[in-house]
Structures are given as structure tokens and as C-alpha cells.
Design a protein around this motif. Structure first.
Motif, PDB file in Angstrom:
ATOM      1  N   GLN A  82      -2.299   6.122  15.890  1.00 59.47           N
ATOM      2  CA  GLN A  82      -3.333   6.044  14.862  1.00 59.47           C
ATOM      3  C   GLN A  82      -2.837   5.299  13.631  1.00 59.47           C
ATOM      4  N   LEU A  83      -1.578   5.503  13.266  1.00 59.88           N
ATOM      5  CA  LEU A  83      -1.015   4.774  12.135  1.00 59.88           C
ATOM      6  C   LEU A  83      -1.051   3.281  12.393  1.00 59.88           C
ATOM      7  N   LEU A  84      -0.529   2.853  13.537  1.00 58.61           N
ATOM      8  CA  LEU A  84      -0.498   1.423  13.863  1.00 58.61           C
ATOM      9  C   LEU A  84      -1.901   0.859  13.985  1.00 58.61           C
ATOM     10  N   PHE A  85      -2.800   1.624  14.599  1.00 53.16           N
ATOM     11  CA  PHE A  85      -4.180   1.171  14.779  1.00 53.16           C
ATOM     12  C   PHE A  85      -4.850   0.949  13.427  1.00 53.16           C
ATOM     13  N   ALA A  86      -4.701   1.897  12.510  1.00 50.11           N
ATOM     14  CA  ALA A  86      -5.326   1.774  11.194  1.00 50.11           C
ATOM     15  C   ALA A  86      -4.732   0.614  10.402  1.00 50.11           C
ATOM     16  N   LEU A  87      -3.409   0.458  10.462  1.00 49.38           N
ATOM     17  CA  LEU A  87      -2.772  -0.650   9.736  1.00 49.38           C
ATOM     18  C   LEU A  87      -3.281  -1.994  10.226  1.00 49.38           C
ATOM     19  N   LYS A  88      -3.567  -2.084  11.528  1.00 42.86           N
ATOM     20  CA  LYS A  88      -4.094  -3.331  12.084  1.00 42.86           C
ATOM     21  C   LYS A  88      -5.571  -3.513  11.740  1.00 42.86           C
ATOM     22  N   ILE A  89      -6.393  -2.497  12.022  1.00 40.97           N
ATOM     23  CA  ILE A  89      -7.835  -2.622  11.847  1.00 40.97           C
ATOM     24  C   ILE A  89      -8.215  -2.834  10.381  1.00 40.97           C
ATOM     25  N   LEU A  90      -7.476  -2.208   9.472  1.00 36.75           N
ATOM     26  CA  LEU A  90      -7.770  -2.326   8.050  1.00 36.75           C
ATOM     27  C   LEU A  90      -7.033  -3.500   7.399  1.00 36.75           C
TER      28      LEU A  90
ATOM     29  N   MET B 195      -3.934  -4.096   6.850  1.00 35.89           N
ATOM     30  CA  MET B 195      -2.911  -3.712   5.886  1.00 35.89           C
ATOM     31  C   MET B 195      -1.558  -4.320   6.235  1.00 35.89           C
ATOM     32  N   VAL B 196      -1.320  -4.549   7.526  1.00 31.07           N
ATOM     33  CA  VAL B 196      -0.110  -5.218   8.000  1.00 31.07           C
ATOM     34  C   VAL B 196      -0.524  -6.168   9.111  1.00 31.07           C
ATOM     35  N   PRO B 197      -0.093  -7.430   9.097  1.00 33.20           N
ATOM     36  CA  PRO B 197      -0.450  -8.366  10.168  1.00 33.20           C
ATOM     37  C   PRO B 197       0.007  -7.847  11.525  1.00 33.20           C
TER      38      PRO B 197
ATOM     39  N   TYR C  55       6.843  -2.404   4.563  1.00 30.44           N
ATOM     40  CA  TYR C  55       7.631  -3.641   4.521  1.00 30.44           C
ATOM     41  C   TYR C  55       8.760  -3.561   5.551  1.00 30.44           C
ATOM     42  N   THR C  56       9.351  -4.700   5.849  1.00 33.21           N
ATOM     43  CA  THR C  56      10.551  -4.759   6.680  1.00 33.21           C
ATOM     44  C   THR C  56      11.623  -5.521   5.915  1.00 33.21           C
ATOM     45  N   GLN C  57      12.800  -4.909   5.766  1.00 36.33           N
ATOM     46  CA  GLN C  57      13.875  -5.541   5.018  1.00 36.33           C
ATOM     47  C   GLN C  57      14.576  -6.616   5.858  1.00 36.33           C
ATOM     48  N   LYS C  58      15.485  -7.321   5.230  1.00 37.05           N
ATOM     49  CA  LYS C  58      16.121  -8.467   5.879  1.00 37.05           C
ATOM     50  C   LYS C  58      16.914  -8.081   7.121  1.00 37.05           C
ATOM     51  N   ASP C  59      17.388  -6.827   7.183  1.00 32.81           N
ATOM     52  CA  ASP C  59      18.136  -6.417   8.365  1.00 32.81           C
ATOM     53  C   ASP C  59      17.218  -6.132   9.552  1.00 32.81           C
ATOM     54  N   ARG C  60      15.893  -6.281   9.347  1.00 32.60           N
ATOM     55  CA  ARG C  60      14.860  -6.100  10.375  1.00 32.60           C
ATOM     56  C   ARG C  60      14.723  -4.650  10.855  1.00 32.60           C
TER      57      ARG C  60
ATOM     58  N   TYR D 132       0.844  -1.195   0.000  1.00 33.52           N
ATOM     59  CA  TYR D 132       0.000   0.000   0.000  1.00 33.52           C
ATOM     60  C   TYR D 132       0.882   1.248   0.000  1.00 33.52           C
ATOM     61  N   ALA D 133       0.319   2.311  -0.548  1.00 37.00           N
ATOM     62  CA  ALA D 133       0.903   3.643  -0.374  1.00 37.00           C
ATOM     63  C   ALA D 133       0.063   4.363   0.669  1.00 37.00           C
ATOM     64  N   VAL D 134       0.679   4.788   1.762  1.00 35.60           N
ATOM     65  CA  VAL D 134      -0.002   5.470   2.865  1.00 35.60           C
ATOM     66  C   VAL D 134       0.621   6.845   3.031  1.00 35.60           C
ATOM     67  N   LEU D 135      -0.214   7.883   3.036  1.00 41.08           N
ATOM     68  CA  LEU D 135       0.288   9.242   3.118  1.00 41.08           C
ATOM     69  C   LEU D 135       0.325   9.767   4.551  1.00 41.08           C
ATOM     70  N   MET D 136       1.460  10.366   4.917  1.00 40.74           N
ATOM     71  CA  MET D 136       1.582  11.202   6.094  1.00 40.74           C
ATOM     72  C   MET D 136       2.256  12.494   5.649  1.00 40.74           C
ATOM     73  N   GLN D 137       2.522  13.394   6.578  1.00 39.86           N
ATOM     74  CA  GLN D 137       3.171  14.643   6.199  1.00 39.86           C
ATOM     75  C   GLN D 137       4.189  15.070   7.247  1.00 39.86           C
ATOM     76  N   MET D 138       5.217  15.749   6.772  1.00 36.34           N
ATOM     77  CA  MET D 138       6.192  16.365   7.662  1.00 36.34           C
ATOM     78  C   MET D 138       5.673  17.745   8.039  1.00 36.34           C
ATOM     79  N   ARG D 139       5.568  17.990   9.340  1.00 43.87           N
ATOM     80  CA  ARG D 139       5.030  19.243   9.830  1.00 43.87           C
ATOM     81  C   ARG D 139       6.107  20.311   9.979  1.00 43.87           C
ATOM     82  N   PHE D 140       5.659  21.513  10.273  1.00 43.33           N
ATOM     83  CA  PHE D 140       6.573  22.648  10.457  1.00 43.33           C
ATOM     84  C   PHE D 140       7.522  22.447  11.631  1.00 43.33           C
TER      85      PHE D 140
END
Length: 229
Positions: free
Chosen positions: A193-201, A203-205, A169-174, A69-77
Motif C-alpha cells: 500500500q505504501l508503494l502503491f500510494a507513492l506511485k499513484i499520488l 509522490m515518488v517516480p 529520498y535515496t542517498q548516494k550510497d543507494r 513529503y512527510a508520510v506517517l506510518m506507525q510501529m506496532r506492538f
């Protein structure tokens, strides 16, 4: 997505299903509450509304790592990562109208509805804030259009430094990918909220989320080690 949207009259106490929790070791739980309960809190409570925009992504990193998935966040001021959104004055705006007003300043081309509502949580700390969270699935092309539009929004370069995509994703170096991303600094409830949404939807086990969080607690390699690898 809108599985926790308002359901009309509140059923009798004892018949409501339990609200979902995050359940990831190392991440403090926030108290969940229904939209119905949140709307009936007294005037001493502030309401913040933020949104996660995402899209299925069939791409492969280096030709072998599924992006999922592509998930959008933003860098704040202030140098912190967060989701688009902000505080909503309930005296003048509904949750969705207030959220869309803020999104218009930072993104410029997306409007969310009550069907996109995902969850509400009481935040920790001295301030009485209810954090409402929304999620909207788009196509990858629509998501890219929003990324382009965000550059031309009023807040770009001022309150918002730019949009970023979350590596799921997580690469081989973990550490490469999601673990390194979670090691960044997040504003308020954004990391939860990011972790909660990834779990509830789904998107990531859940076990992968737990592994990513745990990896951030391990001693980090130096920059030279990463360069050598």
C-alpha cells in the motif's frame, strides 16, 4: 485523492477503465477491485481499512537532500510497521465510520471521509480479506499536530509504539533513506500500500520506487561499514 471513490450505478461491463497496478519488479501484485465490487462481496469476506496521512515538506536533509513529503506510518506492538487503521465489522459500521473509530483510538484527532478513499485489494493467503486504503493530504503543521496527539491517544504504548515518518529520498550510497526503510518488516499489505500510494499520488517516480526495492535485494554492508562511511 478520491479518484476511485464510488461512482453510483455500475457501468456496463467492458466500459470500465482498467484499475491501476503497482508494476514494481520484486513486489508481488495484489488483485485490485473497485469499491463497488468490494461492497458486493459476500459475508465470508473481512474488510480492513487503513490510512496514509501525508503533507508536502519543503525541508532539506543536511541542507541538500529534498524531503519532498512527510508520510506517517506507525510501529506496532509486534514490531512491524503499518498504517493507522484496522478491521471494520461491516454489520455495524460503514468503511469510513469503522476506520474513524479505530483512528480515534490510535491518533485521536483526524476523521476521513469517502473522498479520501484510494483503492481496494484482495489480500493473499488463506484469509478472505479486502484491504481498503485511504490517503489524506494535510499541511505539515496539521501532520505535526497529529504526531503530538498520537502520543496522548489510548493505544499509545500499547498497540501502537509510536509514529514514524517515511524517508522518500535515496542517498548516494543507494541504501540510505527509502531503500533502508523498505528493508524493514511490514504487516500484511502495508508495504504494498505504501508503494502503491507513492506511485499513484505521484509522490515518488515509479523508476525510483523500483530502484529502492531492488536495492533491498542486494547484500547489505555491515554496521561497521556504515559507521566508517
Amino acid at each position: 485523492v478520491g479518484t476511485m471513490a464510488a461512482m453510483g450505478p455500475l457501468p456496463a461491463m467492458g466500459t470500465l477503465p482498467p484499475l491501476p497496478t503497482l508494476g514494481v519488479p520484486g513486489v508481488p501484485e495484489l488483485k485490485p477491485l473497485t469499491r463497488y465490487e468490494a461492497m458486493r462481496l459476500g459475508p465470508g469476506w473481512s474488510h480492513s481499512c487503513h490510512a496514509m496521512l501525508y503533507a508536502p515538506n519543503p525541508g532539506m536533509l543536511f541542507g541538500r537532500i529534498p524531503l519532498r513529503y512527510a508520510v506517517l506510518m506507525q510501529m506496532r506492538f509486534d514490531g512491524l510497521l503499518g498504517f493507522p487503521g484496522g478491521f471494520v465489522d461491516r454489520r455495524y459500521w460503514s468503511l469510513e465510520d469503522g476506520l474513524n473509530r479505530v483512528l480515534g483510538l490510535g491518533l485521536g484527532c483526524v476523521r476521513l471521509t469517502e473522498a479520501d478513499y484510494l483503492c481496494s485489494h484482495l489480500t493473499e493467503g488463506p484469509h478472505r480479506v479486502v484491504a481498503h486504503f485511504y490517503a489524506r493530504q494535510l499541511t505539515l503543521e496539521e501532520l505535526h499536530t497529529i504526531e503530538i496527539s498520537a502520543v496522548h491517544s489510548r493505544d499509545h504504548g500499547m498497540e501502537v509504539m509510536g509514529m514514524v515518518r517515511v524517508p522518500l529520498y535515496t542517498q548516494k550510497d543507494r541504501m540510505g533513506g527509502l531503500p533502508n526503510f523498505l528493508a524493514n518488516s511490514f504487516v500484511g499489505t502495508a508495504k504494498f500500500q505504501l508503494l502503491f500510494a507513492l506511485k499513484i499520488l505521484n509522490m515518488v517516480p515509479e523508476e525510483k520506487l523500483a530502484e529502492a526495492v531492488a536495492a533491498t535485494q542486494r547484500p547489505k554492508k555491515s554496521a561497521l561499514d556504515h559507521a566508517g562511511g
